[in-house]
Design a protein around this motif. Structure first.
Motif, PDB file in Angstrom:
ATOM      1  N   MET A  42       2.235   2.460  19.191  1.00  0.00           N
ATOM      2  CA  MET A  42       1.428   2.161  18.166  1.00  0.00           C
ATOM      3  C   MET A  42       1.418   0.556  17.915  1.00  0.00           C
ATOM      4  O   MET A  42       2.562  -0.053  18.373  1.00  0.00           O
ATOM      5  N   SER A  43       0.058  -0.006  17.871  1.00  0.00           N
ATOM      6  CA  SER A  43      -0.161  -1.072  17.844  1.00  0.00           C
ATOM      7  C   SER A  43       0.508  -2.032  16.496  1.00  0.00           C
ATOM      8  O   SER A  43       0.856  -1.299  15.291  1.00  0.00           O
ATOM      9  N   ALA A  44       0.613  -3.174  16.501  1.00  0.00           N
ATOM     10  CA  ALA A  44       1.042  -3.804  15.452  1.00  0.00           C
ATOM     11  C   ALA A  44       0.157  -3.574  14.313  1.00  0.00           C
ATOM     12  O   ALA A  44       0.651  -3.625  13.025  1.00  0.00           O
ATOM     13  N   LYS A  45      -1.052  -3.778  14.125  1.00  0.00           N
ATOM     14  CA  LYS A  45      -1.974  -3.379  13.190  1.00  0.00           C
ATOM     15  C   LYS A  45      -1.698  -1.842  12.531  1.00  0.00           C
ATOM     16  O   LYS A  45      -1.718  -1.970  11.391  1.00  0.00           O
ATOM     17  N   GLU A  46      -1.718  -0.865  13.375  1.00  0.00           N
ATOM     18  CA  GLU A  46      -1.250   0.438  13.022  1.00  0.00           C
ATOM     19  C   GLU A  46       0.118   0.521  12.253  1.00  0.00           C
ATOM     20  O   GLU A  46      -0.051   1.270  11.338  1.00  0.00           O
ATOM     21  N   LYS A  47       0.961  -0.249  12.700  1.00  0.00           N
ATOM     22  CA  LYS A  47       2.283  -0.171  12.091  1.00  0.00           C
ATOM     23  C   LYS A  47       2.255  -0.814  10.747  1.00  0.00           C
ATOM     24  O   LYS A  47       2.760  -0.384   9.763  1.00  0.00           O
ATOM     25  N   GLU A  48       1.297  -1.961  10.645  1.00  0.00           N
ATOM     26  CA  GLU A  48       1.129  -2.480   9.427  1.00  0.00           C
ATOM     27  C   GLU A  48       0.654  -1.562   8.400  1.00  0.00           C
ATOM     28  O   GLU A  48       0.900  -1.645   7.269  1.00  0.00           O
ATOM     29  N   PHE A  49      -0.536  -1.067   8.974  1.00  0.00           N
ATOM     30  CA  PHE A  49      -1.495  -0.044   8.126  1.00  0.00           C
ATOM     31  C   PHE A  49      -0.286   0.964   7.601  1.00  0.00           C
ATOM     32  O   PHE A  49      -0.422   1.284   6.383  1.00  0.00           O
ATOM     33  N   ALA A  50       0.423   1.526   8.544  1.00  0.00           N
ATOM     34  CA  ALA A  50       1.158   2.804   8.038  1.00  0.00           C
ATOM     35  C   ALA A  50       2.165   2.465   7.156  1.00  0.00           C
ATOM     36  O   ALA A  50       2.465   3.126   6.118  1.00  0.00           O
ATOM     37  N   LYS A  51       2.876   1.038   7.249  1.00  0.00           N
ATOM     38  CA  LYS A  51       3.690   0.421   6.263  1.00  0.00           C
ATOM     39  C   LYS A  51       2.941   0.340   4.995  1.00  0.00           C
ATOM     40  O   LYS A  51       3.601   0.782   3.751  1.00  0.00           O
ATOM     41  N   LEU A  52       1.776  -0.121   4.950  1.00  0.00           N
ATOM     42  CA  LEU A  52       0.820  -0.118   3.578  1.00  0.00           C
ATOM     43  C   LEU A  52       0.614   0.961   2.975  1.00  0.00           C
ATOM     44  O   LEU A  52       0.891   1.210   1.766  1.00  0.00           O
ATOM     45  N   ILE A  53       0.390   2.277   3.765  1.00  0.00           N
ATOM     46  CA  ILE A  53       0.205   3.336   3.190  1.00  0.00           C
ATOM     47  C   ILE A  53       1.462   4.034   2.451  1.00  0.00           C
ATOM     48  O   ILE A  53       1.340   4.641   1.366  1.00  0.00           O
ATOM     49  N   LYS A  54       2.653   3.802   3.318  1.00  0.00           N
ATOM     50  CA  LYS A  54       3.868   4.387   2.694  1.00  0.00           C
ATOM     51  C   LYS A  54       4.361   3.547   1.604  1.00  0.00           C
ATOM     52  O   LYS A  54       4.699   4.198   0.520  1.00  0.00           O
ATOM     53  N   ASP A  55       4.149   2.143   1.346  1.00  0.00           N
ATOM     54  CA  ASP A  55       4.562   1.560   0.257  1.00  0.00           C
ATOM     55  C   ASP A  55       3.523   2.019  -0.974  1.00  0.00           C
ATOM     56  O   ASP A  55       4.042   1.874  -2.240  1.00  0.00           O
ATOM     57  N   ASN A  56       2.201   2.250  -0.926  1.00  0.00           N
ATOM     58  CA  ASN A  56       1.420   2.648  -1.873  1.00  0.00           C
ATOM     59  C   ASN A  56       1.082   4.086  -1.934  1.00  0.00           C
ATOM     60  O   ASN A  56      -0.030   4.326  -2.608  1.00  0.00           O
ATOM     61  N   GLN A  57       1.799   5.050  -1.399  1.00  0.00           N
ATOM     62  CA  GLN A  57       1.234   6.439  -1.382  1.00  0.00           C
ATOM     63  C   GLN A  57       1.155   6.925  -2.831  1.00  0.00           C
ATOM     64  O   GLN A  57       0.335   7.836  -2.979  1.00  0.00           O
ATOM     65  N   GLY A  58       1.998   6.332  -3.817  1.00  0.00           N
ATOM     66  CA  GLY A  58       1.905   6.970  -5.084  1.00  0.00           C
ATOM     67  C   GLY A  58       0.626   6.519  -5.694  1.00  0.00           C
ATOM     68  O   GLY A  58      -0.053   7.517  -6.338  1.00  0.00           O
ATOM     69  N   LEU A  59       0.134   5.449  -5.433  1.00  0.00           N
ATOM     70  CA  LEU A  59      -1.260   5.096  -5.929  1.00  0.00           C
ATOM     71  C   LEU A  59      -2.537   6.100  -5.513  1.00  0.00           C
ATOM     72  O   LEU A  59      -2.932   6.689  -6.203  1.00  0.00           O
TER      73      LEU A  59
END
Length: 164
Positions: free
Chosen positions: A1-18
């Motif tokens: 997984m690329s750095a961009k994909e990891k960053e995006f995955a973290k963003l989704i995980k952190d904001n999945q409640g939204l």
């Protein structure tokens, strides 16, 4: 997984409640909720490169999520609409007693009765977004967002009393 994909995955995980909240408020079944969640994530990924950081990440995510939900909602107007409220359990987000769960379920039910824009205002308000961000997402003035929310509080109170 690329750095961009990891960053995006973290963003989704952190904001999945939204994303879950928007998905839940614009659908009537668990299956539709899951489909909308996936569609929102897809749209976020497609527009991820275009995020310039001129607003908070949550503001941008709300804009994409709400636009996706409203677009899909319009497409599905051909299918029969129901007033059924599915019993959703996102245990990782909610650990509350039955009385509070019933109150929250009723709140979601009455929020779903609101028109799309009002539903979006309430959703963002419940997530403690500042009126400035709500206004920016909807393309209205901050004063207009405040006025609309004050009116919506009264409407929601009446609907909650009626459907409690």
């Amino acid at each position: 997984m690329s750095a961009k994909e990891k960053e995006f995955a973290k963003l989704i995980k952190d904001n999945q409640g939204l994303i879950i909240k928007v998905s839940r408020l614009y659908t009537n079944t668990l299956e539709d909720e899951q489909d909308l969640f996936q569609e929102i994530v897809l749209q976020l990924w497609r527009s991820y490169d275009s995020f310039k950081g001129q607003s908070k990440i949550s503001t941008w995510m709300y804009r994409v999520a709400l636009n996706t939900a409203i677009t899909l909602f319009r497409k599905k107007t051909k299918s029969p609409q129901t007033d059924e409220l599915m019993d959703f359990h996102h245990s990782e987000f909610l650990e509350i007693d039955d009385e509070k769960q019933q109150h929250i379920s009723t709140l979601y039910k009455v929020i779903k009765m609101l028109p799309n824009v009002e539903r979006a205002i309430v959703t963002m308000y419940l997530d403690d977004l500042p009126y400035r961000d709500i206004a920016e997402n909807l393309g209205i003035t901050e004063v207009n967002a405040r006025v609309k929310m004050n009116r919506l509080k009264k409407t929601l109170k009446q609907l909650m009393e009626k459907h409690a």
